[in-house]
Design an enzyme around this catalytic site. Structure first.
Site, PDB file in Angstrom:
ATOM      1  N   TYR A 116       0.831  -1.220   0.000  1.00  0.00           N
ATOM      2  CA  TYR A 116       0.000   0.000   0.000  1.00  0.00           C
ATOM      3  C   TYR A 116       0.859   1.262   0.000  1.00  0.00           C
ATOM      4  CZ  TYR A 116      -4.111  -2.867   0.369  1.00  0.00           C
ATOM      5  OH  TYR A 116      -5.104  -3.788   0.090  1.00  0.00           O
ATOM      6  N   ARG A 145       1.554   1.976  -3.570  1.00  0.00           N
ATOM      7  CA  ARG A 145       0.384   2.533  -4.268  1.00  0.00           C
ATOM      8  C   ARG A 145       0.113   3.964  -3.805  1.00  0.00           C
ATOM      9  NH1 ARG A 145      -4.348  -1.640  -3.651  1.00  0.00           N
ATOM     10  NH2 ARG A 145      -5.419  -0.219  -5.080  1.00  0.00           N
ATOM     11  N   ASN A 175     -12.857   2.709  -5.400  1.00  0.00           N
ATOM     12  CA  ASN A 175     -11.449   3.078  -5.492  1.00  0.00           C
ATOM     13  C   ASN A 175     -10.964   3.684  -4.181  1.00  0.00           C
ATOM     14  OD1 ASN A 175     -11.658   2.254  -8.120  1.00  0.00           O
ATOM     15  ND2 ASN A 175     -11.896   4.313  -8.956  1.00  0.00           N
ATOM     16  N   ILE A 176      -9.708   3.482  -3.905  1.00  0.00           N
ATOM     17  CA  ILE A 176      -9.112   4.008  -2.677  1.00  0.00           C
ATOM     18  C   ILE A 176      -8.193   5.200  -2.973  1.00  0.00           C
ATOM     19  CG2 ILE A 176      -9.338   1.822  -1.435  1.00  0.00           C
ATOM     20  CD1 ILE A 176      -6.480   1.141  -2.080  1.00  0.00           C
ATOM     21  N   ASP A 177      -8.183   5.625  -4.241  1.00  0.00           N
ATOM     22  CA  ASP A 177      -7.401   6.819  -4.590  1.00  0.00           C
ATOM     23  C   ASP A 177      -8.245   8.076  -4.312  1.00  0.00           C
ATOM     24  OD1 ASP A 177      -8.168   5.896  -7.950  1.00  0.00           O
ATOM     25  OD2 ASP A 177      -9.002   7.644  -6.918  1.00  0.00           O
ATOM     26  N   HIS A 227     -14.645   1.140  -0.149  1.00  0.00           N
ATOM     27  CA  HIS A 227     -13.498   0.286   0.167  1.00  0.00           C
ATOM     28  C   HIS A 227     -12.417   1.043   0.926  1.00  0.00           C
ATOM     29  CE1 HIS A 227     -14.462  -2.840  -3.205  1.00  0.00           C
ATOM     30  NE2 HIS A 227     -15.331  -2.824  -2.229  1.00  0.00           N
ATOM     31  N   CYS A 238      -5.988   2.699  13.337  1.00  0.00           N
ATOM     32  CA  CYS A 238      -5.380   1.784  14.306  1.00  0.00           C
ATOM     33  C   CYS A 238      -6.268   0.552  14.464  1.00  0.00           C
ATOM     34  CB  CYS A 238      -5.223   2.482  15.665  1.00  0.00           C
ATOM     35  SG  CYS A 238      -4.659   1.368  16.967  1.00  0.00           S
ATOM     36  N   THR A 276     -15.925  -0.709 -13.748  1.00  0.00           N
ATOM     37  CA  THR A 276     -15.776  -1.787 -12.776  1.00  0.00           C
ATOM     38  C   THR A 276     -16.144  -3.114 -13.418  1.00  0.00           C
ATOM     39  OG1 THR A 276     -16.448  -2.663 -10.607  1.00  0.00           O
ATOM     40  CG2 THR A 276     -18.084  -1.369 -11.806  1.00  0.00           C
ATOM     41  N   ALA A 288     -13.411   5.512 -20.502  1.00  0.00           N
ATOM     42  CA  ALA A 288     -14.172   6.355 -19.564  1.00  0.00           C
ATOM     43  C   ALA A 288     -13.977   7.841 -19.886  1.00  0.00           C
ATOM     44  CB  ALA A 288     -13.724   6.068 -18.127  1.00  0.00           C
TER      45      ALA A 288
HETATM   46  P1  NAD Z   1     -15.534 -11.217  -2.971  1.00  0.00           P
HETATM   47  O1  NAD Z   1     -15.846 -12.673  -2.856  1.00  0.00           O
HETATM   48  O2  NAD Z   1     -16.651 -10.248  -2.936  1.00  0.00           O
HETATM   49  O3  NAD Z   1     -14.671 -10.924  -4.241  1.00  0.00           O
HETATM   50  C1  NAD Z   1     -14.970 -11.693  -5.389  1.00  0.00           C
HETATM   51  C2  NAD Z   1     -13.874 -11.450  -6.335  1.00  0.00           C
HETATM   52  O4  NAD Z   1     -12.718 -10.991  -5.653  1.00  0.00           O
HETATM   53  C3  NAD Z   1     -13.511 -12.744  -6.968  1.00  0.00           C
HETATM   54  O5  NAD Z   1     -14.267 -12.864  -8.178  1.00  0.00           O
HETATM   55  C4  NAD Z   1     -12.045 -12.559  -7.193  1.00  0.00           C
HETATM   56  O6  NAD Z   1     -11.859 -11.744  -8.309  1.00  0.00           O
HETATM   57  C5  NAD Z   1     -11.629 -11.791  -5.991  1.00  0.00           C
HETATM   58  N1  NAD Z   1     -11.316 -12.689  -4.875  1.00  0.00           N
HETATM   59  C6  NAD Z   1     -11.887 -12.694  -3.640  1.00  0.00           C
HETATM   60  N2  NAD Z   1     -11.293 -13.598  -2.863  1.00  0.00           N
HETATM   61  C7  NAD Z   1     -10.354 -14.184  -3.630  1.00  0.00           C
HETATM   62  C8  NAD Z   1      -9.407 -15.208  -3.402  1.00  0.00           C
HETATM   63  N3  NAD Z   1      -9.296 -15.785  -2.222  1.00  0.00           N
HETATM   64  N4  NAD Z   1      -8.609 -15.573  -4.436  1.00  0.00           N
HETATM   65  C9  NAD Z   1      -8.718 -14.960  -5.618  1.00  0.00           C
HETATM   66  N5  NAD Z   1      -9.584 -13.996  -5.906  1.00  0.00           N
HETATM   67  C10 NAD Z   1     -10.379 -13.613  -4.906  1.00  0.00           C
HETATM   68  O7  NAD Z   1     -14.477 -10.891  -1.877  1.00  0.00           O
HETATM   69  P2  NAD Z   1     -14.842 -10.880  -0.374  1.00  0.00           P
HETATM   70  O8  NAD Z   1     -13.799 -11.590   0.388  1.00  0.00           O
HETATM   71  O9  NAD Z   1     -16.269 -11.338  -0.182  1.00  0.00           O
HETATM   72  O10 NAD Z   1     -14.757  -9.324  -0.143  1.00  0.00           O
HETATM   73  C11 NAD Z   1     -15.735  -8.774   0.678  1.00  0.00           C
HETATM   74  C12 NAD Z   1     -15.407  -7.327   0.706  1.00  0.00           C
HETATM   75  O11 NAD Z   1     -14.000  -7.070   0.803  1.00  0.00           O
HETATM   76  C13 NAD Z   1     -15.780  -6.665  -0.588  1.00  0.00           C
HETATM   77  O12 NAD Z   1     -17.136  -6.359  -0.549  1.00  0.00           O
HETATM   78  C14 NAD Z   1     -14.952  -5.424  -0.565  1.00  0.00           C
HETATM   79  O13 NAD Z   1     -15.638  -4.428   0.172  1.00  0.00           O
HETATM   80  C15 NAD Z   1     -13.749  -5.803   0.199  1.00  0.00           C
HETATM   81  N6  NAD Z   1     -12.616  -5.904  -0.675  1.00  0.00           N
HETATM   82  C16 NAD Z   1     -11.673  -4.893  -0.676  1.00  0.00           C
HETATM   83  C17 NAD Z   1     -10.531  -5.044  -1.421  1.00  0.00           C
HETATM   84  C18 NAD Z   1      -9.452  -3.972  -1.471  1.00  0.00           C
HETATM   85  O14 NAD Z   1      -8.309  -4.221  -1.841  1.00  0.00           O
HETATM   86  N7  NAD Z   1      -9.854  -2.741  -1.134  1.00  0.00           N
HETATM   87  C19 NAD Z   1     -10.323  -6.188  -2.155  1.00  0.00           C
HETATM   88  C20 NAD Z   1     -11.360  -7.106  -2.199  1.00  0.00           C
HETATM   89  C21 NAD Z   1     -12.489  -6.988  -1.416  1.00  0.00           C
HETATM   90  N1  APR Z   2     -12.225   3.148 -19.342  1.00  0.00           N
HETATM   91  C1  APR Z   2     -13.300   2.438 -18.902  1.00  0.00           C
HETATM   92  N2  APR Z   2     -13.197   1.233 -18.303  1.00  0.00           N
HETATM   93  C2  APR Z   2     -11.951   0.733 -18.136  1.00  0.00           C
HETATM   94  C3  APR Z   2     -10.796   1.408 -18.557  1.00  0.00           C
HETATM   95  C4  APR Z   2     -10.976   2.680 -19.182  1.00  0.00           C
HETATM   96  N3  APR Z   2      -9.942   3.399 -19.624  1.00  0.00           N
HETATM   97  N4  APR Z   2      -9.722   0.627 -18.263  1.00  0.00           N
HETATM   98  C5  APR Z   2     -10.200  -0.482 -17.685  1.00  0.00           C
HETATM   99  N5  APR Z   2     -11.545  -0.429 -17.617  1.00  0.00           N
HETATM  100  C6  APR Z   2     -12.454  -1.436 -17.058  1.00  0.00           C
HETATM  101  C7  APR Z   2     -12.044  -2.864 -17.305  1.00  0.00           C
HETATM  102  O1  APR Z   2     -12.621  -3.325 -18.522  1.00  0.00           O
HETATM  103  C8  APR Z   2     -12.624  -3.584 -16.087  1.00  0.00           C
HETATM  104  O2  APR Z   2     -13.919  -4.076 -16.377  1.00  0.00           O
HETATM  105  O3  APR Z   2     -12.443  -1.259 -15.659  1.00  0.00           O
HETATM  106  C9  APR Z   2     -12.731  -2.497 -15.025  1.00  0.00           C
HETATM  107  C10 APR Z   2     -11.733  -2.664 -13.868  1.00  0.00           C
HETATM  108  O4  APR Z   2     -12.088  -3.835 -13.183  1.00  0.00           O
HETATM  109  P1  APR Z   2     -11.207  -4.299 -11.952  1.00  0.00           P
HETATM  110  O5  APR Z   2      -9.781  -4.234 -12.308  1.00  0.00           O
HETATM  111  O6  APR Z   2     -11.798  -5.608 -11.487  1.00  0.00           O
HETATM  112  O7  APR Z   2     -11.444  -3.188 -10.832  1.00  0.00           O
HETATM  113  P2  APR Z   2     -12.731  -3.026  -9.914  1.00  0.00           P
HETATM  114  O8  APR Z   2     -13.958  -3.483 -10.621  1.00  0.00           O
HETATM  115  O9  APR Z   2     -12.697  -1.646  -9.398  1.00  0.00           O
HETATM  116  O10 APR Z   2     -12.412  -4.044  -8.693  1.00  0.00           O
HETATM  117  C11 APR Z   2     -13.377  -4.076  -7.639  1.00  0.00           C
HETATM  118  O11 APR Z   2     -11.938  -5.518  -6.363  1.00  0.00           O
HETATM  119  O12 APR Z   2      -9.791  -5.994  -5.700  1.00  0.00           O
HETATM  120  C12 APR Z   2     -10.988  -5.432  -5.321  1.00  0.00           C
HETATM  121  O13 APR Z   2     -11.407  -3.769  -3.726  1.00  0.00           O
HETATM  122  C13 APR Z   2     -10.791  -3.997  -4.967  1.00  0.00           C
HETATM  123  O14 APR Z   2     -12.176  -2.108  -5.429  1.00  0.00           O
HETATM  124  C14 APR Z   2     -11.607  -3.263  -6.021  1.00  0.00           C
HETATM  125  C15 APR Z   2     -12.659  -4.299  -6.345  1.00  0.00           C
END
Ligand code: NAD
Ligand code: APR
Length: 241
Positions: free
Chosen positions: A60, A63, A96-98, A113, A121, A181, A224
């Site tokens: 992190y 990032r 997004n966390i940005d 998120h 803490c 997304t 986008a």
């Molecule tokens: P989830 O089951 O909702 O996530 C599903 C997707 O996350 C999967 O399709 C896969 O793409 C990925 N994923 C989840 N667990 C995985 C694993 N063990 N191995 C590979 N891919 C995996 O995830 P969750 O555990 O139910 O998450 C619950 C909450 O956690 C979410 O609603 C979200 O708010 C939070 N979250 C935050 C982050 C982050 O980095 N900020 C990442 C993931 C989830």
């Molecule tokens: N314009 C529009 N869409 C785009 C672009 C762009 N320039 N570039 C990528 N994308 C799309 C991709 O096609 C993809 O469907 O954005 C989506 C990004 O998907 P992910 O990488 O899965 O990101 P996100 O959906 O935000 O992930 C959800 O998963 O790991 C966790 O907590 C983490 O918030 C994240 C959550």
């Protein structure tokens, strides 16, 4: 989608990593995305933080540092214009966390998120800005414990933030728009089904079709930075279709 002659009264917008991609912020599941380079089990779960805090903090910290190199793109700026100029209600929820929505001028961003630029803490819940690198040697400013300060980011297996407020806003919306997304993570991935159950119109703006595209009344595919400004202009002109 049927053409409308008046703008919708309330718009609920969900954004994901794709809205920040053209700013240079890596997405998660695109080709070469974050989860193709690092195992989420090693850096994005509470267990990972207990097992190897150095590794999680380094993930992190890198990032967070990279946020200094990026800037909002036209998609972020268009949503700020919508929030400022639109007569109806705009609810902006991001996965997004940005801080790019805020830097573009959005004033009320719901980070479900969490936020990379905040630390909290794990022992007492104290929160403070996290402008620089966090380390396991950090001391909590409130409880004085060492090593408990973590990124204020919701990890896999943890509950997302502000869910009550988010679902209440979704229930009041006339239009649900999903931007950049993949719809892979719940509960955000379930918002479109919730919207449809409530009879709300749904629009997906994404680079390419997602597993959830079929659920949307309309899905527009492209960058986008192109799709979002065009959508905002349509809404502010009082018609979109
Ligand atoms: P989830 O089951 O909702 O996530 C599903 C997707 O996350 C999967 O399709 C896969 O793409 C990925 N994923 C989840 N667990 C995985 C694993 N063990 N191995 C590979 N891919 C995996 O995830 P969750 O555990 O139910 O998450 C619950 C909450 O956690 C979410 O609603 C979200 O708010 C939070 N979250 C935050 C982050 C982050 O980095 N900020 C990442 C993931 C989830
Ligand atoms: N314009 C529009 N869409 C785009 C672009 C762009 N320039 N570039 C990528 N994308 C799309 C991709 O096609 C993809 O469907 O954005 C989506 C990004 O998907 P992910 O990488 O899965 O990101 P996100 O959906 O935000 O992930 C959800 O998963 O790991 C966790 O907590 C983490 O918030 C994240 C959550």
């Amino acid at each position: 989608m049927s053409s409308r002659t008046s703008a919708p009264a309330s718009i609920f917008i969900l954004t994901g990593a794709g809205i920040s991609a053209e700013s240079g912020v890596e997405t998660f599941r695109d080709k070469g995305g974050i989860w193709s380079k690092v195992r989420l089990e090693d850096v994005a779960t509470p267990e990972a933080f207990m097992r190897d805090p150095e590794k999680v903090q380094a993930f992190y910290n890198a990032r967070r540092a990279s946020l200094k190199e990026v800037a909002p793109n036209p998609a972020h700026r268009a949503l700020a214009k919508l929030e400022a100029d639109y007569a109806g209600t705009v609810t902006l929820v991001t996965q997004n966390i940005d801080d790019l929505h805020e830097r573009a001028g959005c004033r009320d961003v719901i980070h479900m998120h969490g936020e990379l630029l905040i630390a909290f803490c794990a022992a007492c819940g104290a929160r403070e800005p996290a402008r620089e690198a966090l380390s396991p040697q950090d001391v909590c400013p409130r409880c004085g414990k060492v090593g408990t300060m973590r990124p204020d980011v919701v990890w896999f297996g943890e509950m997302p933030y502000h869910l009550d407020r988010i679902l209440a806003a979704l229930g009041e919306a006339d239009l649900f728009v999903s931007i950049g997304t993949s719809g892979a993570v719940y509960p955000a991935a379930g918002f479109v089904a919730e919207a449809k159950r409530a009879g709300i119109e749904t629009l997906e703006l994404n680079l390419e079709p997602t597993e959830g595209s079929f659920q949307f009344d309309e899905a527009r595919h492209g960058l986008a930075s192109v799709l979002v400004p065009a959508f905002v202009e349509e809404v502010l002109a009082g018609c979109w279709g």
